[in-house]
Design a protein around this motif. Structure first.
Motif, PDB file in Angstrom:
ATOM      1  N   ARG A 155      -8.817 -10.641  -1.028  1.00 54.24           N
ATOM      2  CA  ARG A 155      -7.688 -10.635  -0.095  1.00 54.24           C
ATOM      3  C   ARG A 155      -6.502 -11.421  -0.605  1.00 54.24           C
ATOM      4  NH1 ARG A 155      -7.805  -6.858   3.819  1.00 54.24           N
ATOM      5  NH2 ARG A 155      -9.916  -6.596   4.536  1.00 54.24           N
ATOM      6  N   ASP A 156      -6.760 -12.556  -1.241  1.00 58.12           N
ATOM      7  CA  ASP A 156      -5.666 -13.399  -1.695  1.00 58.12           C
ATOM      8  C   ASP A 156      -6.215 -14.383  -2.713  1.00 58.12           C
ATOM      9  OD1 ASP A 156      -3.041 -14.237  -1.857  1.00 58.12           O
ATOM     10  OD2 ASP A 156      -3.006 -15.202   0.091  1.00 58.12           O
ATOM     11  N   MET A 157      -5.347 -15.038  -3.434  1.00 60.41           N
ATOM     12  CA  MET A 157      -5.752 -16.026  -4.402  1.00 60.41           C
ATOM     13  C   MET A 157      -4.661 -17.090  -4.465  1.00 60.41           C
ATOM     14  SD  MET A 157      -3.847 -13.568  -6.013  1.00 60.41           S
ATOM     15  CE  MET A 157      -5.038 -12.313  -5.782  1.00 60.41           C
ATOM     16  N   VAL A 158      -5.042 -18.252  -4.978  1.00 60.07           N
ATOM     17  CA  VAL A 158      -4.078 -19.329  -5.153  1.00 60.07           C
ATOM     18  C   VAL A 158      -4.496 -20.111  -6.385  1.00 60.07           C
ATOM     19  CG1 VAL A 158      -5.310 -20.953  -3.641  1.00 60.07           C
ATOM     20  CG2 VAL A 158      -2.853 -21.205  -3.986  1.00 60.07           C
ATOM     21  N   SER A 159      -3.537 -20.591  -7.134  1.00 60.31           N
ATOM     22  CA  SER A 159      -3.868 -21.409  -8.294  1.00 60.31           C
ATOM     23  C   SER A 159      -3.669 -22.873  -7.951  1.00 60.31           C
ATOM     24  CB  SER A 159      -3.026 -20.999  -9.508  1.00 60.31           C
ATOM     25  OG  SER A 159      -1.665 -21.154  -9.234  1.00 60.31           O
ATOM     26  N   ALA A 160      -4.602 -23.693  -8.418  1.00 61.91           N
ATOM     27  CA  ALA A 160      -4.538 -25.136  -8.200  1.00 61.91           C
ATOM     28  C   ALA A 160      -3.540 -25.759  -9.190  1.00 61.91           C
ATOM     29  CB  ALA A 160      -5.928 -25.741  -8.399  1.00 61.91           C
ATOM     30  N   PRO A 161      -3.109 -26.980  -8.955  1.00 62.36           N
ATOM     31  CA  PRO A 161      -2.163 -27.623  -9.885  1.00 62.36           C
ATOM     32  C   PRO A 161      -2.661 -27.679 -11.328  1.00 62.36           C
ATOM     33  CG  PRO A 161      -2.247 -28.847  -7.836  1.00 62.36           C
ATOM     34  CD  PRO A 161      -3.325 -27.794  -7.747  1.00 62.36           C
ATOM     35  N   LEU A 216      -8.546  -4.169  -2.685  1.00 62.46           N
ATOM     36  CA  LEU A 216      -9.357  -4.110  -1.478  1.00 62.46           C
ATOM     37  C   LEU A 216     -10.508  -3.116  -1.466  1.00 62.46           C
ATOM     38  CD1 LEU A 216      -6.487  -4.510   1.117  1.00 62.46           C
ATOM     39  CD2 LEU A 216      -8.013  -6.255   0.204  1.00 62.46           C
ATOM     40  N   TRP A 217     -10.482  -2.075  -2.251  1.00 66.86           N
ATOM     41  CA  TRP A 217     -11.596  -1.139  -2.260  1.00 66.86           C
ATOM     42  C   TRP A 217     -11.577  -0.332  -3.540  1.00 66.86           C
ATOM     43  CZ3 TRP A 217     -10.328   3.982  -2.583  1.00 66.86           C
ATOM     44  CH2 TRP A 217      -9.118   4.391  -2.059  1.00 66.86           C
ATOM     45  N   GLY A 218     -12.579   0.533  -3.680  1.00 67.86           N
ATOM     46  CA  GLY A 218     -12.684   1.316  -4.903  1.00 67.86           C
ATOM     47  C   GLY A 218     -13.044   0.395  -6.053  1.00 67.86           C
ATOM     48  N   SER A 219     -12.188   0.300  -7.023  1.00 68.97           N
ATOM     49  CA  SER A 219     -12.428  -0.594  -8.157  1.00 68.97           C
ATOM     50  C   SER A 219     -11.872  -1.974  -7.825  1.00 68.97           C
ATOM     51  CB  SER A 219     -11.786  -0.026  -9.418  1.00 68.97           C
ATOM     52  OG  SER A 219     -10.397   0.141  -9.217  1.00 68.97           O
ATOM     53  N   MET A 220     -12.547  -2.659  -6.897  1.00 66.08           N
ATOM     54  CA  MET A 220     -12.085  -3.977  -6.447  1.00 66.08           C
ATOM     55  C   MET A 220     -11.976  -4.906  -7.646  1.00 66.08           C
ATOM     56  SD  MET A 220     -14.273  -4.223  -2.958  1.00 66.08           S
ATOM     57  CE  MET A 220     -15.726  -3.470  -3.661  1.00 66.08           C
ATOM     58  N   PRO A 260      -5.766  -0.280  -3.778  1.00 70.36           N
ATOM     59  CA  PRO A 260      -4.856  -0.849  -2.782  1.00 70.36           C
ATOM     60  C   PRO A 260      -4.767  -2.369  -2.919  1.00 70.36           C
ATOM     61  CG  PRO A 260      -6.849  -0.055  -1.742  1.00 70.36           C
ATOM     62  CD  PRO A 260      -6.936   0.335  -3.169  1.00 70.36           C
ATOM     63  N   PRO A 261      -3.557  -2.905  -2.950  1.00 70.08           N
ATOM     64  CA  PRO A 261      -3.366  -4.332  -3.186  1.00 70.08           C
ATOM     65  C   PRO A 261      -3.498  -5.172  -1.930  1.00 70.08           C
ATOM     66  CG  PRO A 261      -1.249  -3.283  -2.949  1.00 70.08           C
ATOM     67  CD  PRO A 261      -2.286  -2.188  -2.869  1.00 70.08           C
ATOM     68  N   HIS A 273       0.844  -1.197   0.000  1.00 67.59           N
ATOM     69  CA  HIS A 273       0.000   0.000   0.000  1.00 67.59           C
ATOM     70  C   HIS A 273       0.873   1.238   0.000  1.00 67.59           C
ATOM     71  CE1 HIS A 273      -3.750  -1.902   2.113  1.00 67.59           C
ATOM     72  NE2 HIS A 273      -3.370  -2.582   1.051  1.00 67.59           N
ATOM     73  N   GLY A 274       0.470   2.190  -0.806  1.00 67.32           N
ATOM     74  CA  GLY A 274       1.054   3.518  -0.758  1.00 67.32           C
ATOM     75  C   GLY A 274       0.005   4.469  -0.202  1.00 67.32           C
ATOM     76  N   GLN A 275       0.227   5.737  -0.382  1.00 63.23           N
ATOM     77  CA  GLN A 275      -0.738   6.760   0.006  1.00 63.23           C
ATOM     78  C   GLN A 275      -1.414   7.270  -1.251  1.00 63.23           C
ATOM     79  OE1 GLN A 275       1.304   8.881   3.813  1.00 63.23           O
ATOM     80  NE2 GLN A 275       1.722   9.781   1.879  1.00 63.23           N
TER      81      GLN A 275
END
Length: 169
Positions: free
Chosen positions: A160-166, A126-130, A102-103, A52-54
């Protein structure tokens, strides 16, 4: 002093300091981070951090051992404190991508199941253009050659997070 604020630490599995850290007596790997959110590594060993930045100056950084990433003088490659930024003794490694939303978590993706994501760092927002943002890397992995937004629908909410399956799903 001894503060670990704004630092990325690197340690062995037993908690000891790796002998090839920038300072073999310290866990610090990099510094100058404002608010790290996600961390991912590519098969070639590159490590990336989303932070995150400002005011929409959020960053994707390629970590380099001993590197300083600008905070608090820089935020998303924007100079906050001109006296520091204009100093010949102040240096930092600029972000490889600066974005507005914000990432959150970061995931490297390189599976043929979703060709649009090939060789990309995927970052939830996380917000705005999620959205789910794809930062496609060049072959060396040291710059972003394309930035695209997916799932840009408010009904998905924060990613919040993601994961790729095999199988690449």
């Amino acid at each position: 002093g001894d503060s670990l604020k704004g630092r990325v630490l690197r340690m062995n599995l037993d908690g000891s300091v790796p002998s090839d850290n920038p300072d073999p007596n310290q866990l610090e790997w990099t510094s100058g981070h404002r608010n790290p959110q996600g961390l991912t590594q590519t098969p070639n060993g590159n490590v990336y951090i989303s932070e995150h930045g400002q005011s929409g100056n959020n960053e994707l950084n390629l970590l380099v051992a001993g590197g300083h990433y600008g905070w608090p003088a820089y935020d998303g490659n924007y100079c906050i404190f001109p006296d520091s930024c204009n100093s010949s003794t102040y240096s930092y490694i600029p972000a490889i991508s600066v974005t507005a939303p914000p990432p959150s978590g970061a995931e490297y993706y390189d599976h043929p199941a979703i060709p649009e994501f090939t060789n990309s760092i995927l970052i939830g927002t996380l917000w705005g253009s999620m959205s789910l943002d794809a930062h496609t890397l060049n072959a060396a992995g040291d710059s972003v050659v394309q930035y695209r937004k997916y799932l840009n629908v408010p009904s998905y909410g924060r990613i919040r997070d993601m994961v790729s399956a095999p199988d690449g799903s």
